[in-house]
Enzyme design. Sequence first.
Site, PDB file in Angstrom:
ATOM      1  N   LYS A   1      -5.338 -12.135  -4.815  1.00  0.00           N
ATOM      2  CA  LYS A   1      -5.682 -10.482  -4.237  1.00  0.00           C
ATOM      3  C   LYS A   1      -4.819 -10.853  -3.260  1.00  0.00           C
ATOM      4  CE  LYS A   1      -7.258  -8.391  -7.344  1.00  0.00           C
ATOM      5  NZ  LYS A   1      -6.565  -7.384  -8.433  1.00  0.00           N
TER       6      LYS A   1
ATOM      7  N   LYS B   1      -2.311 -15.170 -17.595  1.00  0.00           N
ATOM      8  CA  LYS B   1      -3.299 -14.792 -18.984  1.00  0.00           C
ATOM      9  C   LYS B   1      -2.792 -12.881 -18.687  1.00  0.00           C
ATOM     10  CE  LYS B   1      -6.333 -12.860 -15.954  1.00  0.00           C
ATOM     11  NZ  LYS B   1      -7.821 -11.739 -15.491  1.00  0.00           N
TER      12      LYS B   1
ATOM     13  N   LYS C   1      -3.306  -6.462 -16.629  1.00  0.00           N
ATOM     14  CA  LYS C   1      -3.210  -5.052 -15.702  1.00  0.00           C
ATOM     15  C   LYS C   1      -2.490  -5.130 -15.435  1.00  0.00           C
ATOM     16  CE  LYS C   1      -7.303  -3.105 -16.351  1.00  0.00           C
ATOM     17  NZ  LYS C   1      -7.992  -3.571 -16.571  1.00  0.00           N
TER      18      LYS C   1
HETATM   19  N1  AQP Z   1      -6.644 -11.615 -20.042  1.00  0.00           N
HETATM   20  C1  AQP Z   1      -8.031 -12.493 -20.489  1.00  0.00           C
HETATM   21  N2  AQP Z   1      -8.609 -13.227 -21.499  1.00  0.00           N
HETATM   22  C2  AQP Z   1     -10.031 -13.761 -21.676  1.00  0.00           C
HETATM   23  N3  AQP Z   1     -10.393 -12.730 -20.428  1.00  0.00           N
HETATM   24  C3  AQP Z   1      -9.976 -12.119 -19.927  1.00  0.00           C
HETATM   25  N4  AQP Z   1     -10.665 -10.927 -19.122  1.00  0.00           N
HETATM   26  C4  AQP Z   1      -9.826 -10.321 -18.769  1.00  0.00           C
HETATM   27  N5  AQP Z   1      -8.895 -10.811 -18.842  1.00  0.00           N
HETATM   28  C5  AQP Z   1      -9.037 -12.032 -19.815  1.00  0.00           C
HETATM   29  C6  AQP Z   1     -11.961 -10.252 -19.416  1.00  0.00           C
HETATM   30  O1  AQP Z   1     -12.366  -9.388 -19.015  1.00  0.00           O
HETATM   31  C7  AQP Z   1     -13.490  -8.906 -18.080  1.00  0.00           C
HETATM   32  C8  AQP Z   1     -12.899  -8.103 -17.700  1.00  0.00           C
HETATM   33  O2  AQP Z   1     -12.460  -8.282 -16.898  1.00  0.00           O
HETATM   34  P1  AQP Z   1     -12.008  -7.126 -15.311  1.00  0.00           P
HETATM   35  O3  AQP Z   1     -12.936  -7.027 -14.437  1.00  0.00           O
HETATM   36  O4  AQP Z   1     -11.379  -8.592 -14.285  1.00  0.00           O
HETATM   37  O5  AQP Z   1     -10.713  -6.638 -16.309  1.00  0.00           O
HETATM   38  P2  AQP Z   1      -9.835  -6.258 -15.630  1.00  0.00           P
HETATM   39  O6  AQP Z   1      -9.485  -6.118 -14.690  1.00  0.00           O
HETATM   40  O7  AQP Z   1      -9.332  -5.664 -16.766  1.00  0.00           O
HETATM   41  O8  AQP Z   1      -8.741  -8.263 -15.915  1.00  0.00           O
HETATM   42  P3  AQP Z   1      -7.399  -8.148 -15.254  1.00  0.00           P
HETATM   43  O9  AQP Z   1      -6.257  -6.864 -16.553  1.00  0.00           O
HETATM   44  O10 AQP Z   1      -7.028  -9.110 -14.788  1.00  0.00           O
HETATM   45  O11 AQP Z   1      -7.119  -6.981 -14.408  1.00  0.00           O
HETATM   46  P4  AQP Z   1      -6.376  -6.741 -12.954  1.00  0.00           P
HETATM   47  O12 AQP Z   1      -4.776  -7.560 -13.649  1.00  0.00           O
HETATM   48  O13 AQP Z   1      -6.620  -5.738 -12.015  1.00  0.00           O
HETATM   49  O14 AQP Z   1      -6.610  -7.905 -11.899  1.00  0.00           O
HETATM   50  C9  AQP Z   1     -13.923 -10.229 -17.724  1.00  0.00           C
HETATM   51  O15 AQP Z   1     -15.292 -10.543 -18.341  1.00  0.00           O
HETATM   52  C10 AQP Z   1     -12.834 -11.162 -17.684  1.00  0.00           C
HETATM   53  O16 AQP Z   1     -13.291 -12.460 -17.574  1.00  0.00           O
END
Ligand code: AQP
Length: 347
Positions: A136, A216, A219
Site C-alpha cells: 500500500k 492476483k 481492483k
Molecule cells: N484474486 C483473488 N483471489 C482470491 N481471493 C480474493 N479476494 C480478493 N481478491 C482475490 C478475497 O476477497 C475478499 C474480499 O477482499 P477485499 O476486501 O480485500 O476486497 P477487494 O478490495 O475486492 O480486493 P482487491 O480487488 O484486491 O482490492 P484492492 O485492489 O483495492 O486492494 C477477501 O477475502 C480476499 O482475500
Amino acid sequence: MTSPTSNPTSEPAANASPATVASGAPARTFSGIQPSGIVHLGNDLGAIRNYVRLQDEYEAIYCIVDYHALTSTHDGDVLRTRTREMAAGLLALGLDPDRCTLFVQSHRPEHTELAWLLMTVTPVSWLERTPTYKEKVAQQPDDVNHGLLTYPVLQAADIVIYKATNVPVGKDQAAHLELSREITRAFNRRYGDTFPEAQAVFTEAPVVLGTDGVRKMSKSVGNTIDILAEPDLIRRQVMSMVTDTLRIRRTDPGRPEVCNVCQLHRFFGDDYLEIQDGERTARTGCVDTKKLLADRIIRHYAPARERYLELMAHPAEIEGILETGADRLRPMAQATMDEVRAKMGLR
Ligand code: AQP
C-alpha cells in the site's frame, strides 16, 4: 509479459473445512469485505462462495468494512455508494439475511474501541513487517496514513469482537489473519483466556489470477472480471485475458496448467479436462476457449446480476437489511466490550 510458471488458481484448498472449536465455544464464522467497488471474480471464487456455503453450517456474520476503506477512499459519497453496491452484490450472490447477519462495520462502533485496546498489546514491528502495508505504501506514496499501518489490528478486532472461529478469506489475507491470531494470543497472555484463535477457511481457488494471467485479480491492478457488470463488459474482460504466452500460433500445443483461462474453466462446467485436452493438443485455440469461458461466466452470473439490479433499484431494502444486521449484533459486541474493559481495568 512473462509466462506464469504455476497457476495459483489451481492450488488445492489449504483449509477447506471449517475449524474445529476448542472448549465448547459455538463455532462462528466472520468475514469482512471492503466496499471498494463492484465485486469481481476473485472475490467470488476466493471468498464469497465460502461465505454462502458457511451460512448453512455455522452462525455466520459478514461485514462491509467501510472503516477499512477509509484508508484509501476519501470521498463520502463514493464510499456510501460503494457500500450499497457491495451489500447488493453480496445479497445477489447468495447471502441470505435470514441465514446470516450482514452489516456495515461503522454501524457497530465497538469495533474501533476494541481496535484501540488491541493496539496496546500489538508491537509496532509486527505491523511494519506486514507485506500488504508495504504494498500500500508503494501504491499510494502520497497517502501513507496511519490507518494503513494499523489496518490488521482493526481486522483482528472485527473478528474477535464476535469471538469468531472461522474466517473465510482468499490467500492474500492469510498473513493478516495470522497476525490477528498473534494479536489474540498476545491479549490472552496478558489478560487471560478471552478470545478464540480464528482459523482461515480457503476455497478451491484461494488465489484467482487477473486478466493479465500473472498478478492476483485485484481492483487496484485493474485486471478484474466484474461478474455483475453488463455482459458486454464481462465479454471484453474475458477476451482480453492473457493465455499461455508460449503458444504463439493457433497450431502450437498449449499448456493448460499455466493458462489462466483453462484453469478458470474448472469452476464453470464439468468438461474442463476435455477443454484442457483440446488446448494441449491444439484441437482448440485460445480464442475459442475464451469465448466459451465468457459465455459461461455471463450465463452463470445472469440471475445474480438480475437480483443485483433489482436491489440497487430499492436502496431502502438494502439499508433495512444492514440496519437489522447491526442491531442484531449489538448485544454480542457490547458483551465482549464489557468483558474486555473489565479485564483491562477500565471498569
Ligand atoms: N484474486 C483473488 N483471489 C482470491 N481471493 C480474493 N479476494 C480478493 N481478491 C482475490 C478475497 O476477497 C475478499 C474480499 O477482499 P477485499 O476486501 O480485500 O476486497 P477487494 O478490495 O475486492 O480486493 P482487491 O480487488 O484486491 O482490492 P484492492 O485492489 O483495492 O486492494 C477477501 O477475502 C480476499 O482475500
